[in-house]
Design a protein around this motif. Structure first.
Motif, PDB file in Angstrom:
ATOM      1  N   MET A   1      -6.687   3.728  -0.779  1.00  0.00           N
ATOM      2  CA  MET A   1      -6.912   3.745  -2.313  1.00  0.00           C
ATOM      3  C   MET A   1      -6.220   4.795  -3.078  1.00  0.00           C
ATOM      4  O   MET A   1      -5.833   4.421  -4.017  1.00  0.00           O
TER       5      MET A   1
ATOM      6  N   PRO B   1     -15.341   1.386  -5.052  1.00  0.00           N
ATOM      7  CA  PRO B   1     -14.608   2.582  -5.625  1.00  0.00           C
ATOM      8  C   PRO B   1     -15.870   3.696  -5.771  1.00  0.00           C
ATOM      9  O   PRO B   1     -17.060   3.469  -6.252  1.00  0.00           O
TER      10      PRO B   1
ATOM     11  N   TYR C   1      -6.228  -2.510  -2.197  1.00  0.00           N
ATOM     12  CA  TYR C   1      -6.207  -0.857  -2.043  1.00  0.00           C
ATOM     13  C   TYR C   1      -6.313  -0.251  -3.495  1.00  0.00           C
ATOM     14  O   TYR C   1      -5.864   0.910  -3.614  1.00  0.00           O
ATOM     15  N   GLY C   2      -6.575  -0.824  -4.382  1.00  0.00           N
ATOM     16  CA  GLY C   2      -6.636  -0.394  -5.716  1.00  0.00           C
ATOM     17  C   GLY C   2      -8.034  -0.056  -6.292  1.00  0.00           C
ATOM     18  O   GLY C   2      -8.387   0.961  -6.638  1.00  0.00           O
ATOM     19  N   LEU C   3      -8.780  -0.927  -5.999  1.00  0.00           N
ATOM     20  CA  LEU C   3     -10.069  -1.104  -6.181  1.00  0.00           C
ATOM     21  C   LEU C   3     -10.530  -0.451  -7.738  1.00  0.00           C
ATOM     22  O   LEU C   3     -11.543   0.066  -8.091  1.00  0.00           O
TER      23      LEU C   3
ATOM     24  N   GLU D   1      -5.510  -2.842  -8.963  1.00  0.00           N
ATOM     25  CA  GLU D   1      -5.283  -4.075  -8.315  1.00  0.00           C
ATOM     26  C   GLU D   1      -4.212  -4.956  -9.002  1.00  0.00           C
ATOM     27  O   GLU D   1      -3.495  -5.626  -7.986  1.00  0.00           O
TER      28      GLU D   1
ATOM     29  N   TYR E   1       0.900  -1.296  -0.214  1.00  0.00           N
ATOM     30  CA  TYR E   1      -0.092   0.019   0.014  1.00  0.00           C
ATOM     31  C   TYR E   1       1.006   1.078  -0.132  1.00  0.00           C
ATOM     32  O   TYR E   1       1.959   0.982   0.211  1.00  0.00           O
TER      33      TYR E   1
ATOM     34  N   THR F   1      -2.740   4.700  -3.111  1.00  0.00           N
ATOM     35  CA  THR F   1      -2.076   3.298  -3.768  1.00  0.00           C
ATOM     36  C   THR F   1      -2.109   3.626  -5.196  1.00  0.00           C
ATOM     37  O   THR F   1      -1.283   3.217  -6.089  1.00  0.00           O
ATOM     38  N   ARG F   2      -3.150   4.103  -5.779  1.00  0.00           N
ATOM     39  CA  ARG F   2      -3.535   4.191  -7.170  1.00  0.00           C
ATOM     40  C   ARG F   2      -2.196   5.299  -7.564  1.00  0.00           C
ATOM     41  O   ARG F   2      -1.972   5.045  -8.873  1.00  0.00           O
TER      42      ARG F   2
END
Length: 393
Positions: free
Chosen positions: A103, A173, A139-141, A146, A72, A106-107
């Protein structure tokens, strides 16, 4: 077969199910050949290319951290402050924090940024004798985010066995309608993960602030079609029947379980699902509802213990401390704690080649400067690891 290396003059906690308790052998030895355990038992004459005198130290299987969110970006220290001021986990999540905050960070992070941060976290666990670790996405969703997290997790396997779980069903999301994301998960993301072998299992978060039991059933049906094992974050904040749902799909494990009912425990026993207890989250969230350990014992449900290492609800980087917490908070015995980070943790990952000192198992060892195994559970903030042995075989 001639041994390549012998660890002699040792005391063994083999975790062998054919022996009582922790499977203690004193004095004992372990012989290794081609990365596998050739022999583990009482001292005997055996030739080897290398002999390691353990000088009376204890050997256990290498430890297994069977539930982590290691990959993450970002920090949630601000949420920690908010909880200290009285905000609940659910309030923070509904205000856009929690998983959604991680999220976004992390993205935005690159593969290399995620990997460097994950390596530092992993080092802390390896230093305490961990030789097998489960790492979840979640943590991408979104598809590419992901997949990126799973690829980072798999890249960390240079000195540790890495088991990956696809946790796309961690939350919804904000940019997508609920039903659209569920359809994306089931029809695109899970098949992609299976096709490219990015994960060993599909996980989910079944809770009022996440996925409903009906939604999780759809996710598990998609995983089953793709021949992926399943596991579930279940009954952490309320009893939605998550443990029974996990059992209905033959889940490897159901995790958290503070609100699991007697029927849920019985269902897990029938399915052979492992109860993964996560005292770090219980401690961090200052929960008061204990998981039903007595019910798990009564029904013969195997219990594992893990750090749940994550940025928000369990920023715990020590499996040794997790054992102490499980003993003091949940009243697990020393035997239950040690089996919970070895043999039972292996079962929670669907693995039978780790977690035991037994012929044929991988030669993953932790050698300890202790007088008795209880010290691994009893001490707080002290690491008695003498040597960690990991084999890539």
């Amino acid at each position: 077969m001639r041994a390549e290396r012998i660890f002699t003059n040792a005391r063994l906690a083999t975790m062998d199910p054919d022996l009582p308790g922790l499977g203690l052998v004193e004095p004992g030895m372990v012989a290794q050949a081609h990365g596998r355990i050739l022999y583990a038992g009482p001292m005997r004459d055996m030739q080897a290319e290398e002999v390691v005198d353990c000088e009376g130290r204890w050997i256990t299987p290498g430890l297994i951290d069977c539930h982590t969110h290691l990959v993450y970006a970002g920090s949630r220290a601000g949420e920690f402050e908010a909880r200290l001021a009285g905000a609940s986990y659910e309030e923070i999540a509904r205000a856009g924090g929690g998983i959604m905050g991680t999220m976004r960070a992390t993205r935005a992070a690159s593969f290399d940024e995620l990997r460097r941060a994950a390596e530092l976290r992993l080092e802390a666990l390896l230093a305490e004798g961990v030789t097998t670790i489960e790492i979840k996405s979640g943590y991408g969703l979104a598809p590419e985010a992901e997949y990126k997290c799973l690829e980072v997790a798999k890249s960390l396997g240079g000195a540790v066995d890495v088991v990956t779980s696809f946790l796309g069903a961690h939350g919804f999301p904000p940019e997508m309608a609920r039903e659209d994301y569920l359809r994306l998960l089931c029809e695109e993301m899970i098949p992609h993960v299976a096709r490219h072998r990015l994960a060993d299992a599909v996980d989910g978060f079944c809770e009022g602030i996440a996925f409903s039991p009906e939604e999780m059933a759809q996710v598990f049906e998609a995983a089953t079609r793709c021949r992926l094992a399943v596991k579930l974050h279940a009954d952490q904040l309320s009893d939605l029947g998550g443990a029974a749902l996990a059992a209905r799909f033959g889940a490897l494990s159901a995790d958290h379980l503070e609100y699991t009912s007697e029927d849920g425990a019985a269902a897990m026993a029938r399915a052979g699902s492992v109860a993964v207890l996560l005292p770090g989250a219980f401690y961090t969230l200052r929960e008061t509802r204990l998981p039903p350990v007595a019910s798990f014992r009564a029904h013969g449900v195997r219990m594992a213990v893990s750090t749940d290492l994550n940025p928000g609800t369990s920023p715990l980087f020590s499996l040794l401390l997790a054992m102490n917490m499980a003993a003091t908070q949940f009243r697990l015995t020393v035997e239950e704690c040690l089996l919970g980070v070895t043999r039972h943790a292996a079962a929670a990952l669907g693995r039978s080649d780790v977690g035991m000192l037994k012929p044929g198992a991988k030669c993953h060892l932790a050698i300890w400067d202790i007088e008795r195994p209880a010290e691994l559970v009893y001490r707080i903030g002290f690491n008695p690891l003498h040597q960690r042995i990991w084999s890539a075989a």
